[in-house]
Motif scaffolding. Structure first.
Motif, PDB file in Angstrom:
ATOM      1  N   LEU A 108     -33.269   1.380  -4.828  1.00 59.72           N
ATOM      2  CA  LEU A 108     -33.227   2.775  -5.282  1.00 59.72           C
ATOM      3  C   LEU A 108     -34.619   3.396  -5.301  1.00 59.72           C
ATOM      4  O   LEU A 108     -34.800   4.561  -4.913  1.00 59.72           O
ATOM      5  N   ALA A 109     -35.614   2.634  -5.755  1.00 57.59           N
ATOM      6  CA  ALA A 109     -36.979   3.153  -5.768  1.00 57.59           C
ATOM      7  C   ALA A 109     -37.471   3.416  -4.346  1.00 57.59           C
ATOM      8  O   ALA A 109     -38.119   4.439  -4.084  1.00 57.59           O
ATOM      9  N   ALA A 110     -37.141   2.515  -3.419  1.00 56.84           N
ATOM     10  CA  ALA A 110     -37.526   2.744  -2.022  1.00 56.84           C
ATOM     11  C   ALA A 110     -36.825   3.976  -1.464  1.00 56.84           C
ATOM     12  O   ALA A 110     -37.430   4.759  -0.716  1.00 56.84           O
ATOM     13  N   GLY A 111     -35.572   4.163  -1.838  1.00 55.04           N
ATOM     14  CA  GLY A 111     -34.851   5.356  -1.392  1.00 55.04           C
ATOM     15  C   GLY A 111     -35.494   6.628  -1.905  1.00 55.04           C
ATOM     16  O   GLY A 111     -35.617   7.616  -1.179  1.00 55.04           O
ATOM     17  N   ILE A 112     -35.947   6.617  -3.144  1.00 60.45           N
ATOM     18  CA  ILE A 112     -36.607   7.792  -3.711  1.00 60.45           C
ATOM     19  C   ILE A 112     -37.895   8.091  -2.959  1.00 60.45           C
ATOM     20  O   ILE A 112     -38.210   9.245  -2.653  1.00 60.45           O
ATOM     21  N   LEU A 114     -38.815   6.992   0.166  1.00 60.71           N
ATOM     22  CA  LEU A 114     -38.757   7.081   1.623  1.00 60.71           C
ATOM     23  C   LEU A 114     -37.858   8.189   2.159  1.00 60.71           C
ATOM     24  O   LEU A 114     -37.950   8.528   3.337  1.00 60.71           O
ATOM     25  N   VAL A 115     -37.002   8.767   1.334  1.00 55.52           N
ATOM     26  CA  VAL A 115     -36.102   9.825   1.801  1.00 55.52           C
ATOM     27  C   VAL A 115     -36.892  11.116   1.983  1.00 55.52           C
ATOM     28  O   VAL A 115     -37.687  11.489   1.124  1.00 55.52           O
ATOM     29  N   PRO A 116     -36.696  11.794   3.118  1.00 56.27           N
ATOM     30  CA  PRO A 116     -37.397  13.078   3.301  1.00 56.27           C
ATOM     31  C   PRO A 116     -36.724  14.167   2.447  1.00 56.27           C
ATOM     32  O   PRO A 116     -35.631  14.633   2.757  1.00 56.27           O
TER      33      PRO A 116
END
Length: 190
Positions: A108-112, A114-116
């Motif tokens: 979830l932290a990576a998604g926050i 890395l998401v544009p």
């Protein structure tokens, strides 16, 4: 001044929600864990109310209160320990749970990160957010939601009826006269 008060209430509720959520895993009985989870949900609903979403905030409080109370009632009825208050381990497979929760947190932290995220400004809020939310949640599914509610209620009542092998007055006989025919001496009225 009002904004400072709102931020203070938000901060207090955020800390209390996290503390109550942590208490779910720290207390040693299912009943206490249930009410700690209820407290966490109520503290989570307050910031929703602060955002001006009264319908959604009240819905969270009502739904979570009823859900936790139903869960507590069923625990009291069906648990082997008295009222779910006997000490017991509330966490099982701690190493596996820690690995899974750590992996989910990292994903979830990576998604926050890395998401544009969109760069344009947010659209203006709708005139009546509660009405829009009601249409989005229920809309054309109102009949299905009402039927599902009735089916869930019938399931709960059926579960209680099937779980009891005798009714309240079965021990008095068909004519309800005389003393109770208790399997163990010392019943009520003796």
């Amino acid at each position: 001044m009002a904004q400072v008060a709102e931020w203070t209430v938000f901060a207090v509720c955020a800390v209390a929600a996290v503390a109550a959520g942590a208490a779910v895993f720290r207390v040693d009985s299912m009943a206490r864990a249930t009410f700690a989870l209820l407290a966490s949900f109520v503290f989570t609903a307050v910031p929703v109310l602060l955002l001006g979403l009264a319908y959604l905030g009240v819905l969270i409080v009502l739904m979570m209160t009823m859900e936790m109370l139903v869960m507590a009632v069923f625990m009291i009825m069906f648990m082997m320990n008295p009222a779910g208050l006997a000490p017991m381990a509330m966490v099982h497979n701690t190493k596996g749970a820690l690995a899974v929760s750590g992996g989910v947190f990292c994903a979830l932290a990576a998604g926050i990160l890395l998401v544009p995220w969109p760069r344009e400004p947010a659209p203006p809020p709708p005139a009546d957010p509660a009405l829009q939310l009601g249409h989005a949640i229920m809309g054309e599914h109102m009949l299905v939601m009402m039927a599902a509610g009735l089916v869930l209620f019938a399931t709960m009542v059926s579960g209680v009826v099937l779980a009891t092998n005798r009714g309240r007055y079965d021990r008095y006989g068909d004519d309800l006269r005389g003393g109770p025919d208790d399997p163990i001496r010392g019943g009520v009225g003796r």
